[in-house]
Motif scaffolding. Structure first.
Motif, PDB file in Angstrom:
ATOM      1  N   TYR A   1     -11.437  31.732  -0.404  1.00  0.00           N
ATOM      2  CA  TYR A   1     -10.498  30.730  -0.922  1.00  0.00           C
ATOM      3  C   TYR A   1      -9.843  29.888   0.173  1.00  0.00           C
ATOM      4  CZ  TYR A   1     -11.166  33.523  -5.098  1.00  0.00           C
ATOM      5  OH  TYR A   1     -11.724  34.213  -6.135  1.00  0.00           O
ATOM      6  N   ILE A   2     -10.499  29.784   1.312  1.00  0.00           N
ATOM      7  CA  ILE A   2     -10.028  28.882   2.361  1.00  0.00           C
ATOM      8  C   ILE A   2     -10.521  27.486   2.011  1.00  0.00           C
ATOM      9  CG2 ILE A   2     -10.167  28.296   4.803  1.00  0.00           C
ATOM     10  CD1 ILE A   2     -10.563  31.315   5.313  1.00  0.00           C
ATOM     11  N   THR A   3      -9.615  26.523   2.014  1.00  0.00           N
ATOM     12  CA  THR A   3      -9.957  25.175   1.578  1.00  0.00           C
ATOM     13  C   THR A   3      -9.930  24.187   2.741  1.00  0.00           C
ATOM     14  OG1 THR A   3      -7.644  24.727   1.012  1.00  0.00           O
ATOM     15  CG2 THR A   3      -9.066  25.574  -0.739  1.00  0.00           C
ATOM     16  N   ASN A   4     -10.651  23.107   2.542  1.00  0.00           N
ATOM     17  CA  ASN A   4     -10.712  22.029   3.518  1.00  0.00           C
ATOM     18  C   ASN A   4     -10.831  20.721   2.743  1.00  0.00           C
ATOM     19  OD1 ASN A   4     -11.106  20.846   6.219  1.00  0.00           O
ATOM     20  ND2 ASN A   4     -13.150  20.378   5.457  1.00  0.00           N
ATOM     21  N   TYR A   5     -10.098  19.693   3.196  1.00  0.00           N
ATOM     22  CA  TYR A   5     -10.079  18.421   2.478  1.00  0.00           C
ATOM     23  C   TYR A   5     -10.361  17.255   3.415  1.00  0.00           C
ATOM     24  CZ  TYR A   5      -7.697  21.025  -1.221  1.00  0.00           C
ATOM     25  OH  TYR A   5      -7.374  21.924  -2.197  1.00  0.00           O
ATOM     26  N   ALA A   6     -10.967  16.226   2.864  1.00  0.00           N
ATOM     27  CA  ALA A   6     -11.063  14.964   3.573  1.00  0.00           C
ATOM     28  C   ALA A   6      -9.656  14.389   3.709  1.00  0.00           C
ATOM     29  CB  ALA A   6     -11.964  13.995   2.812  1.00  0.00           C
ATOM     30  N   ASP A   7      -9.405  13.698   4.813  1.00  0.00           N
ATOM     31  CA  ASP A   7      -8.063  13.140   5.033  1.00  0.00           C
ATOM     32  C   ASP A   7      -7.642  12.210   3.895  1.00  0.00           C
ATOM     33  OD1 ASP A   7      -8.392  12.819   8.659  1.00  0.00           O
ATOM     34  OD2 ASP A   7      -7.767  14.507   7.408  1.00  0.00           O
ATOM     35  N   SER A   8      -8.592  11.514   3.324  1.00  0.00           N
ATOM     36  CA  SER A   8      -8.280  10.516   2.305  1.00  0.00           C
ATOM     37  C   SER A   8      -7.766  11.119   0.998  1.00  0.00           C
ATOM     38  CB  SER A   8      -9.511   9.656   2.017  1.00  0.00           C
ATOM     39  OG  SER A   8     -10.585  10.466   1.564  1.00  0.00           O
ATOM     40  N   VAL A   9      -7.980  12.425   0.790  1.00  0.00           N
ATOM     41  CA  VAL A   9      -7.557  13.037  -0.469  1.00  0.00           C
ATOM     42  C   VAL A   9      -6.491  14.117  -0.277  1.00  0.00           C
ATOM     43  CG1 VAL A   9      -9.842  12.588  -1.421  1.00  0.00           C
ATOM     44  CG2 VAL A   9      -9.308  14.873  -0.551  1.00  0.00           C
ATOM     45  N   LYS A  10      -6.150  14.416   0.959  1.00  0.00           N
ATOM     46  CA  LYS A  10      -5.146  15.453   1.215  1.00  0.00           C
ATOM     47  C   LYS A  10      -3.836  15.118   0.517  1.00  0.00           C
ATOM     48  CE  LYS A  10      -6.761  17.280   5.645  1.00  0.00           C
ATOM     49  NZ  LYS A  10      -6.534  17.338   7.106  1.00  0.00           N
ATOM     50  N   GLY A  11      -3.267  16.114  -0.145  1.00  0.00           N
ATOM     51  CA  GLY A  11      -2.011  15.928  -0.849  1.00  0.00           C
ATOM     52  C   GLY A  11      -2.175  15.381  -2.257  1.00  0.00           C
TER      53      GLY A  11
END
Length: 119
Positions: free
Chosen positions: A55-65
């Protein structure tokens, strides 16, 4: 083999929300990491978010938050909650997973679901 089927796409106004789902079937016990990618017309397919078996997640900067990826292993389903959608989020969204077999790691894609955000 693993099969992935996305659902939940559609047309939404800017600022709105959508939740994408990706149902996995087949050799589900072999599935390791999962993720969402998207491809806008005339552009390459880009990573949106990934989630590991821990369950470790990673996001593109454009969608973070704004976007949240999650997985329910009991239901064999991957989700992407998308809030505060923007016109630039318009794309075909693809579910992805890698699965570990005796022969090694293999990747699988869903057929994609269209997300259109109007301004």
């Amino acid at each position: 083999q693993v099969q992935l089927v996305e659902s939940g796409g559609g047309l939404v106004q800017a600022g709105g929300s959508l939740r994408l789902s990706c149902a996995a079937s087949g050799n589900i016990f072999s599935i390791k990491g999962m993720g969402w990618y998207r491809q806008a017309p005339g552009k390459q397919r880009d990573l949106v978010a990934t989630i590991t078996t821990d369950y470790i997640t990673n996001y593109a900067d454009s969608v973070k938050g704004r976007f949240t990826i999650s997985r329910d292993n009991a239901k064999n389903t991957l989700y992407l909650q998308m809030n505060d959608l923007k016109p630039e989020d318009t794309a075909v969204y693809y579910c992805y997973c890698n699965a570990l077999f005796l022969q090694g790691l293999r990747g699988y894609w869903g057929q994609g679901t269209q997300v259109t955000v109007s301004s």
